[in-house]
Write a protein that holds these residues in place. Structure first.
Motif, PDB file in Angstrom:
ATOM      1  N   HIS A  29       0.778  -1.233   0.000  1.00  0.00           N
ATOM      2  CA  HIS A  29       0.000   0.000   0.000  1.00  0.00           C
ATOM      3  C   HIS A  29       0.814   1.290   0.000  1.00  0.00           C
ATOM      4  O   HIS A  29       0.281   2.342  -0.378  1.00  0.00           O
ATOM      5  N   ARG A  30       2.065   1.252   0.406  1.00  0.00           N
ATOM      6  CA  ARG A  30       2.849   2.482   0.504  1.00  0.00           C
ATOM      7  C   ARG A  30       2.876   3.295  -0.795  1.00  0.00           C
ATOM      8  O   ARG A  30       2.617   4.506  -0.763  1.00  0.00           O
ATOM      9  N   PRO A  31       3.148   2.693  -1.966  1.00  0.00           N
ATOM     10  CA  PRO A  31       3.203   3.523  -3.189  1.00  0.00           C
ATOM     11  C   PRO A  31       1.870   4.224  -3.498  1.00  0.00           C
ATOM     12  O   PRO A  31       1.862   5.395  -3.873  1.00  0.00           O
ATOM     13  N   ARG A  32       0.773   3.527  -3.309  1.00  0.00           N
ATOM     14  CA  ARG A  32      -0.538   4.135  -3.589  1.00  0.00           C
ATOM     15  C   ARG A  32      -0.900   5.169  -2.533  1.00  0.00           C
ATOM     16  O   ARG A  32      -1.454   6.220  -2.852  1.00  0.00           O
ATOM     17  N   TYR A  33      -0.611   4.876  -1.286  1.00  0.00           N
ATOM     18  CA  TYR A  33      -0.868   5.840  -0.219  1.00  0.00           C
ATOM     19  C   TYR A  33      -0.050   7.107  -0.467  1.00  0.00           C
ATOM     20  O   TYR A  33      -0.537   8.215  -0.293  1.00  0.00           O
ATOM     21  N   LEU A  34       1.191   6.921  -0.868  1.00  0.00           N
ATOM     22  CA  LEU A  34       2.052   8.075  -1.114  1.00  0.00           C
ATOM     23  C   LEU A  34       1.557   8.887  -2.310  1.00  0.00           C
ATOM     24  O   LEU A  34       1.540  10.124  -2.261  1.00  0.00           O
ATOM     25  N   SER A  35       1.122   8.225  -3.362  1.00  0.00           N
ATOM     26  CA  SER A  35       0.575   8.945  -4.519  1.00  0.00           C
ATOM     27  C   SER A  35      -0.647   9.752  -4.124  1.00  0.00           C
ATOM     28  O   SER A  35      -0.816  10.895  -4.549  1.00  0.00           O
ATOM     29  N   TYR A  36      -1.499   9.177  -3.312  1.00  0.00           N
ATOM     30  CA  TYR A  36      -2.687   9.888  -2.824  1.00  0.00           C
ATOM     31  C   TYR A  36      -2.272  11.088  -1.978  1.00  0.00           C
ATOM     32  O   TYR A  36      -2.779  12.203  -2.168  1.00  0.00           O
ATOM     33  N   ALA A  37      -1.356  10.887  -1.043  1.00  0.00           N
ATOM     34  CA  ALA A  37      -0.925  11.971  -0.158  1.00  0.00           C
ATOM     35  C   ALA A  37      -0.290  13.115  -0.939  1.00  0.00           C
ATOM     36  O   ALA A  37      -0.470  14.287  -0.596  1.00  0.00           O
ATOM     37  N   ARG A  38       0.421  12.805  -2.009  1.00  0.00           N
ATOM     38  CA  ARG A  38       1.073  13.846  -2.811  1.00  0.00           C
ATOM     39  C   ARG A  38       0.078  14.751  -3.526  1.00  0.00           C
ATOM     40  O   ARG A  38       0.399  15.881  -3.855  1.00  0.00           O
ATOM     41  N   VAL A  39      -1.128  14.260  -3.766  1.00  0.00           N
ATOM     42  CA  VAL A  39      -2.157  15.112  -4.369  1.00  0.00           C
ATOM     43  C   VAL A  39      -2.533  16.215  -3.391  1.00  0.00           C
ATOM     44  O   VAL A  39      -2.663  17.378  -3.772  1.00  0.00           O
ATOM     45  N   TRP A  40      -2.695  15.865  -2.136  1.00  0.00           N
ATOM     46  CA  TRP A  40      -3.116  16.829  -1.126  1.00  0.00           C
ATOM     47  C   TRP A  40      -1.949  17.586  -0.517  1.00  0.00           C
ATOM     48  O   TRP A  40      -2.128  18.715  -0.034  1.00  0.00           O
ATOM     49  N   LEU A  41      -0.778  16.980  -0.515  1.00  0.00           N
ATOM     50  CA  LEU A  41       0.417  17.593   0.076  1.00  0.00           C
ATOM     51  C   LEU A  41       1.529  17.580  -0.970  1.00  0.00           C
ATOM     52  O   LEU A  41       2.322  16.650  -1.024  1.00  0.00           O
ATOM     53  N   PRO A  42       1.578  18.594  -1.828  1.00  0.00           N
ATOM     54  CA  PRO A  42       2.541  18.583  -2.937  1.00  0.00           C
ATOM     55  C   PRO A  42       4.006  18.490  -2.506  1.00  0.00           C
ATOM     56  O   PRO A  42       4.823  17.972  -3.252  1.00  0.00           O
ATOM     57  N   ASP A  43       4.328  18.965  -1.290  1.00  0.00           N
ATOM     58  CA  ASP A  43       5.699  18.826  -0.815  1.00  0.00           C
ATOM     59  C   ASP A  43       5.940  17.355  -0.488  1.00  0.00           C
ATOM     60  O   ASP A  43       5.246  16.773   0.356  1.00  0.00           O
TER      61      ASP A  43
END
Length: 147
Positions: free
Chosen positions: A32-46
């Protein structure tokens, strides 16, 4: 013959090593880490903020791991932890002007921005593919009616 000073200077096995995590949890994180990270990057661009939010979510999931495994849908509960953690980080970075985002908007983000197909989204959020497909259609219709 061994030298007692050399062997005494070495730390005992296990010291300084991170504690062992259950194999199931390690596999869950890897999946799940890669998908969770992709999702988080949408909301947190940094990238650092996004990675920090995901790491915090996994830390919370680890604390609740045994309870999650005993639940009817561990993946869905873990997704809610991630979603809440990312939302907290988003609020810190940019306080909202209105109510929090609908859960179905997250499906649209996972599909249209992250690029996941309905079966992959179902795996990430812990639901069935038909439910994801229906919710994506409703979200698309809701958005189209607002144009």
């Amino acid at each position: 013959m061994t030298n007692r000073q050399d062997s005494a200077a070495e730390p005992p096995p296990g010291l300084g090593e991170p504690p062992a995590v259950p194999l199931e949890f390690a596999a869950f994180c890897e999946l799940h880490r890669p998908r969770y990270l992709s999702y988080a990057r949408v909301w947190l661009p940094d990238q650092t903020d996004a990675a920090g939010a995901v790491q915090q979510a996994f830390a919370e999931i680890a604390v609740q791991w045994r309870e999650l495994l005993g639940s009817s849908n561990p993946t869905a509960h873990a997704w809610q932890i991630l979603r809440g953690t990312v939302n907290e980080h988003t609020l810190r970075a940019d306080p909202p002007a209105g109510p929090s985002r609908p859960a179905d908007d997250d499906l649209a983000i996972l599909h249209y921005i992250v690029g996941l197909a309905a079966p992959e989204i179902a795996d990430v959020i812990g639901t069935d593919t038909a439910s994801v497909a229906g919710r994506l259609r409703r979200t698309m219709l809701r958005e189209a009616s607002g144009w």
